[in-house]
Design a protein around this motif. Structure first.
Motif, mmCIF file in Angstrom:
data_model
loop_
_atom_site.group_PDB
_atom_site.id
_atom_site.type_symbol
_atom_site.label_atom_id
_atom_site.label_comp_id
_atom_site.label_asym_id
_atom_site.label_seq_id
_atom_site.Cartn_x
_atom_site.Cartn_y
_atom_site.Cartn_z
ATOM 1 N N ILE A 189 -8.015 4.303 -4.025
ATOM 2 C CA ILE A 189 -8.807 4.518 -5.245
ATOM 3 C C ILE A 189 -8.755 5.982 -5.651
ATOM 4 C CG2 ILE A 189 -11.175 4.542 -6.156
ATOM 5 C CD1 ILE A 189 -11.675 2.001 -4.435
ATOM 6 N N GLU A 190 -8.935 6.881 -4.693
ATOM 7 C CA GLU A 190 -8.900 8.312 -4.998
ATOM 8 C C GLU A 190 -7.527 8.738 -5.522
ATOM 9 O OE1 GLU A 190 -12.220 10.344 -2.079
ATOM 10 O OE2 GLU A 190 -10.183 10.103 -1.296
ATOM 11 N N ASN A 191 -6.469 8.224 -4.932
ATOM 12 C CA ASN A 191 -5.121 8.607 -5.366
ATOM 13 C C ASN A 191 -4.807 8.099 -6.764
ATOM 14 O OD1 ASN A 191 -4.687 9.931 -2.976
ATOM 15 N ND2 ASN A 191 -3.427 8.334 -2.054
ATOM 16 N N ILE A 192 -5.251 6.892 -7.080
ATOM 17 C CA ILE A 192 -5.004 6.340 -8.415
ATOM 18 C C ILE A 192 -5.764 7.120 -9.478
ATOM 19 C CG2 ILE A 192 -5.445 4.342 -9.907
ATOM 20 C CD1 ILE A 192 -4.764 2.560 -7.514
ATOM 21 N N LYS A 193 -7.018 7.445 -9.177
ATOM 22 C CA LYS A 193 -7.866 8.120 -10.158
ATOM 23 C C LYS A 193 -7.722 9.635 -10.127
ATOM 24 C CE LYS A 193 -10.767 6.785 -12.475
ATOM 25 N NZ LYS A 193 -10.759 6.568 -13.943
ATOM 26 N N GLY A 194 -7.171 10.170 -9.035
ATOM 27 C CA GLY A 194 -7.067 11.624 -8.926
ATOM 28 C C GLY A 194 -8.415 12.295 -8.839
ATOM 29 N N ASP A 195 -9.368 11.623 -8.206
ATOM 30 C CA ASP A 195 -10.729 12.149 -8.121
ATOM 31 C C ASP A 195 -11.373 11.678 -6.824
ATOM 32 O OD1 ASP A 195 -12.976 13.545 -8.893
ATOM 33 O OD2 ASP A 195 -13.101 12.602 -10.875
ATOM 34 N N SER A 196 -12.512 12.257 -6.479
ATOM 35 C CA SER A 196 -13.207 11.873 -5.254
ATOM 36 C C SER A 196 -13.808 10.483 -5.387
ATOM 37 C CB SER A 196 -14.322 12.876 -4.947
ATOM 38 O OG SER A 196 -15.360 12.757 -5.917
ATOM 39 N N ILE A 197 -14.023 9.837 -4.239
ATOM 40 C CA ILE A 197 -14.622 8.508 -4.244
ATOM 41 C C ILE A 197 -16.008 8.540 -4.879
ATOM 42 C CG2 ILE A 197 -15.693 8.642 -1.952
ATOM 43 C CD1 ILE A 197 -13.748 5.617 -3.230
ATOM 44 N N ILE A 202 0.821 -1.211 0.000
ATOM 45 C CA ILE A 202 0.000 0.000 0.000
ATOM 46 C C ILE A 202 0.854 1.259 0.000
ATOM 47 C CG2 ILE A 202 -1.928 -1.182 1.101
ATOM 48 C CD1 ILE A 202 -1.147 0.155 3.740
ATOM 49 N N SER A 203 2.133 1.111 0.344
ATOM 50 C CA SER A 203 3.038 2.268 0.339
ATOM 51 C C SER A 203 3.265 2.816 -1.061
ATOM 52 C CB SER A 203 4.386 1.890 0.965
ATOM 53 O OG SER A 203 4.967 0.775 0.308
ATOM 54 N N GLU A 204 2.904 2.040 -2.092
ATOM 55 C CA GLU A 204 3.010 2.536 -3.466
ATOM 56 C C GLU A 204 1.925 3.573 -3.770
ATOM 57 O OE1 GLU A 204 3.301 -0.267 -6.621
ATOM 58 O OE2 GLU A 204 4.785 -1.532 -5.589
ATOM 59 N N TYR A 205 0.862 3.574 -2.986
ATOM 60 C CA TYR A 205 -0.287 4.426 -3.291
ATOM 61 C C TYR A 205 -0.631 5.408 -2.165
ATOM 62 C CZ TYR A 205 -0.667 0.567 -6.543
ATOM 63 O OH TYR A 205 -0.375 -0.396 -7.492
ATOM 64 N N LEU A 206 -0.013 5.221 -1.001
ATOM 65 C CA LEU A 206 -0.311 6.069 0.148
ATOM 66 C C LEU A 206 0.981 6.666 0.692
ATOM 67 C CD1 LEU A 206 -2.822 3.678 1.974
ATOM 68 C CD2 LEU A 206 -3.397 5.619 0.511
#
Length: 356
Positions: free
Chosen positions: A175-183, A81-85
């Protein structure tokens, strides 16, 4: 052959559920594999089209989005998860024996509740909410509460699992970080619009009084601040019919590669709380009897009394709610009753067909 499973019989059974102790409103939708059976009924203070809090049934929607992102090669389930957070977000979430294991935790371990990250919700938080002390739980507040709790096992330890809403808060942020958008926007794109769900949304406005209230025993729980703050943990509002559309899409390969379903059910861990039930990867299994622990309903519960389950043996799908935080037994009994009735009908039809 006995009485057929038809609308009048379902109406009778739902009225009986609504007369049970502490169940004030309920709705149930049932369909079979071929949709030759499709019934919906309600009881008590509820109509069939009413919207309600699906609570942790939301986790199935999270699973669908994560698997779709994997199909798009945006993440892997075994990725840490450290790859995305960021380090600031995850630091100290899993401290055990003076070692921080958090950066070793994988996406799959969050989904399967095998991360070991403590559940912020159980204990004092749950007690405060059912006492009527409504308050928002931001991500920072949630993670800080988890940090104050002691993990019970290291991440991925064999046969170790703990249901943790904290895991799904983190999945929502991934999910938000990958998409760059709100949940809300991501789920609208990947699920709500794709399936034309017009009555389904993330609850985000505490002034919104649309959803049917739910209860803890005889006490009505008015928790708009809390429900508006929990997002991917359990913040979706929907109807029984629209949850059914999602549930069928989940199991029929419309939202992610259908082959992924087997992977979700490859490893099951038994949980006593808030169960008892089994948890796979982003999906749960509810046995219908002590003699069928390897079988039963597959899907998810919600703490509000909501449910969304498929019963592979009969081919039936169930969605709905009893709007009661301690009302799961009433829902299980209703689904088991329908499964038995449906099975008797099918058996009688086969016997009738064999008569020369």
């Amino acid at each position: 052959m006995g009485r057929a499973l038809e609308q009048s019989l379902l109406d009778k059974w739902l009225a009986q559920i609504a007369n049970k102790r502490n169940v004030f409103s309920t709705v149930l939708c049932v369909e079979d594999q071929k949709q030759s059976l499709s019934l919906v009924s309600s009881g008590g203070e509820m109509q069939t089209g009413d919207r309600y809090f699906i609570a942790s049934v939301t986790k199935l929607y999270v699973t669908a989005v994560i698997l779709k992102l994997r199909a798009e090669q945006r993440l892997g389930l075994d990725d840490p998860i450290s790859e995305y957070l960021s380090k600031e977000i995850i630091a100290g979430l899993h401290m055990m024996e003076n070692r921080d294991y958090t950066e070793e935790i994988t996406v799959k371990q969050l989904m399967s509740n095998t991360s070991g990250i403590p559940d912020y919700f159980s204990g004092d938080v749950f007690s405060e909410l059912i006492a009527g002390h409504d308050q928002a739980w931001s991500l920072d507040k949630t993670l800080n509460a988890a940090r104050r709790r002691k993990p019970k096992f290291i991440p991925g330890q064999q046969k170790k699992a703990q249901y943790s809403d904290t895991n799904y808060r983190l999945l929502g942020l991934i999910i938000e970080n990958i998409k760059g958008d709100s949940i809300q926007s991501v789920f609208k794109e990947y699920i709500f619009d794709k399936l034309n769900l017009t009555q389904t949304y993330f609850y985000h406005n505490p002034e919104d009084t649309t959803p049917v209230p739910f209860y803890y025993k005889k006490k009505r729980l008015d928790l708009p601040q809390y429900m508006a703050s929990i997002g991917a943990e359990g913040g979706i509002v929907s109807t029984a019919n629209e949850t059914m559309i999602f549930l069928r899409a989940f199991f029929n390969g419309e939202l992610f590669p259908i082959g992924d379903l087997e992977e979700l059910q490859r490893e099951w861990n038994f949980l006593w709380a808030p169960g008892p039930f089994f948890y796979g990867t982003g999906i749960s299994r509810q046995p219908l009897s002590p003699f069928g622990l390897r079988r039963g309903l597959i899907g998810h519960w919600g703490q509000s009394g909501a449910f969304a389950f498929h019963h592979p043996e009969s081919g039936l799908y169930f969605t709905g709610t009893v709007n009661q935080a301690v009302g799961q037994s009433a829902a299980v009994q209703a689904m088991a009753r329908i499964i038995r009735q449906y099975g008797r009908e099918k058996k009688a039809l086969r016997l009738h067909a064999d008569v020369p």
